[in-house]
Enzyme design. Sequence first.
Site, PDB file in Angstrom:
ATOM      1  N   HIS A  63     -56.716 -47.271 -50.508  1.00 44.25           N
ATOM      2  CA  HIS A  63     -56.035 -46.081 -50.109  1.00 44.25           C
ATOM      3  C   HIS A  63     -56.721 -44.937 -50.892  1.00 44.25           C
ATOM      4  CE1 HIS A  63     -52.197 -43.485 -50.256  1.00 44.25           C
ATOM      5  NE2 HIS A  63     -53.199 -42.933 -50.121  1.00 44.25           N
ATOM      6  N   GLU A 116     -59.080 -37.848 -48.670  1.00 46.53           N
ATOM      7  CA  GLU A 116     -59.155 -38.503 -50.196  1.00 46.53           C
ATOM      8  C   GLU A 116     -59.880 -37.773 -50.932  1.00 46.53           C
ATOM      9  OE1 GLU A 116     -56.724 -41.110 -51.499  1.00 46.53           O
ATOM     10  OE2 GLU A 116     -55.636 -40.490 -49.525  1.00 46.53           O
ATOM     11  N   HIS A 120     -58.382 -35.878 -54.018  1.00 47.90           N
ATOM     12  CA  HIS A 120     -58.510 -36.738 -55.289  1.00 47.90           C
ATOM     13  C   HIS A 120     -59.912 -36.604 -56.091  1.00 47.90           C
ATOM     14  CE1 HIS A 120     -54.510 -38.070 -54.873  1.00 47.90           C
ATOM     15  NE2 HIS A 120     -54.775 -38.361 -53.691  1.00 47.90           N
TER      16      HIS A 120
HETATM   17  P1  5GP Z   1     -52.603 -39.302 -50.852  1.00 47.12           P
HETATM   18  O1  5GP Z   1     -52.569 -37.887 -50.188  1.00 47.12           O
HETATM   19  O2  5GP Z   1     -51.916 -38.932 -52.519  1.00 47.12           O
HETATM   20  O3  5GP Z   1     -53.890 -39.962 -51.252  1.00 47.12           O
HETATM   21  O4  5GP Z   1     -51.765 -40.423 -50.498  1.00 47.12           O
HETATM   22  C1  5GP Z   1     -50.597 -40.082 -49.455  1.00 47.12           C
HETATM   23  C2  5GP Z   1     -50.982 -39.934 -48.318  1.00 47.12           C
HETATM   24  O5  5GP Z   1     -51.825 -40.795 -47.785  1.00 47.12           O
HETATM   25  C3  5GP Z   1     -49.818 -40.268 -47.286  1.00 47.12           C
HETATM   26  O6  5GP Z   1     -49.516 -38.970 -46.543  1.00 47.12           O
HETATM   27  C4  5GP Z   1     -50.024 -41.473 -46.411  1.00 47.12           C
HETATM   28  O7  5GP Z   1     -49.703 -41.160 -45.090  1.00 47.12           O
HETATM   29  C5  5GP Z   1     -51.649 -41.165 -46.494  1.00 47.12           C
HETATM   30  N1  5GP Z   1     -52.213 -42.470 -45.947  1.00 47.12           N
HETATM   31  C6  5GP Z   1     -52.192 -43.713 -46.702  1.00 47.12           C
HETATM   32  N2  5GP Z   1     -52.853 -44.362 -46.116  1.00 47.12           N
HETATM   33  C7  5GP Z   1     -53.175 -43.965 -44.934  1.00 47.12           C
HETATM   34  C8  5GP Z   1     -54.263 -44.362 -43.916  1.00 47.12           C
HETATM   35  O8  5GP Z   1     -54.913 -45.462 -43.748  1.00 47.12           O
HETATM   36  N3  5GP Z   1     -54.589 -43.431 -43.108  1.00 47.12           N
HETATM   37  C9  5GP Z   1     -54.150 -41.981 -43.081  1.00 47.12           C
HETATM   38  N4  5GP Z   1     -54.701 -41.025 -42.471  1.00 47.12           N
HETATM   39  N5  5GP Z   1     -53.458 -41.640 -44.058  1.00 47.12           N
HETATM   40  C10 5GP Z   1     -53.107 -42.463 -45.100  1.00 47.12           C
END
Ligand code: 5GP
Length: 227
Positions: A63, A116, A120
């Site tokens: 992720h 990402e 981050h």
């Molecule tokens: P962060 O933005 O904090 O890294 O993680 C949260 C977000 O990542 C959430 O909105 C979640 O939907 C998204 N997310 C997690 N896995 C995936 C993925 O495989 N694809 C996409 N497009 N978004 C993801």
Amino acid sequence: MGMLKSSLAFLVLAFAFFLCFIMSAGDGSYDYFQFVQQWPPTNCRVRKRPCSKPRPLQNFTIHGLWPSNYSNPTMPSKCTGSQFKKENVYPQLRSKLKISWPDVESGNDTRFWESEWNKHGRCSEQTLNQVKYFQRSHAMWRSHNVTEILRNASIVPHPTQTWTYSDIVSPIKAATKRTPLLRCKRDPTTNTELLHEVVFCYDYKAKIQIDCNRTAGYPNPQAISFQ
Ligand code: 5GP
């Protein structure tokens, strides 16, 4: 006059503290890294729209690699580092990331890497530039195969069986010699807690894996489903 001076000094000091607080929220200060892997079937089950693939991948994928603060593990984010450049993900790296770090929801891998990095990765650009950030993440993914570790402990997807938090953490801890963190998501239709993420923690330089003990986790559910 003395009173005025000390009030002024107090105001200046308060303003300086305020500035420090605002700046630390968006700059690149962090304590450690969270390396977050997810179980794609859980993403697809809790998501409102269906995932792009009819059958989600059956292995843990990346992720993100998140520079984090002990006082607030969701920070820093959206810092003032450089924006994602897709040329930095050169062809050989790209083909590796397509396996370890796919967009399991909508299938747009590059856009997922971009979001990402922008949210981050650029907060720790002083430690890992964009190329290193993605190379290191892939290497972390390769260093421990969570899916295999769980399979070897007979923890495999099952429609009804449940496990405790420590049932799942124990084999991972035994294999990696470090305490991971688990995060679950509630399935809105069945109200069960689905295993969603396994988090490894790394030191400031993203070189040495450390225990995730000091990181706020998810309130440990009694019964975790892995489907
Ligand atoms: P962060 O933005 O904090 O890294 O993680 C949260 C977000 O990542 C959430 O909105 C979640 O939907 C998204 N997310 C997690 N896995 C995936 C993925 O495989 N694809 C996409 N497009 N978004 C993801």
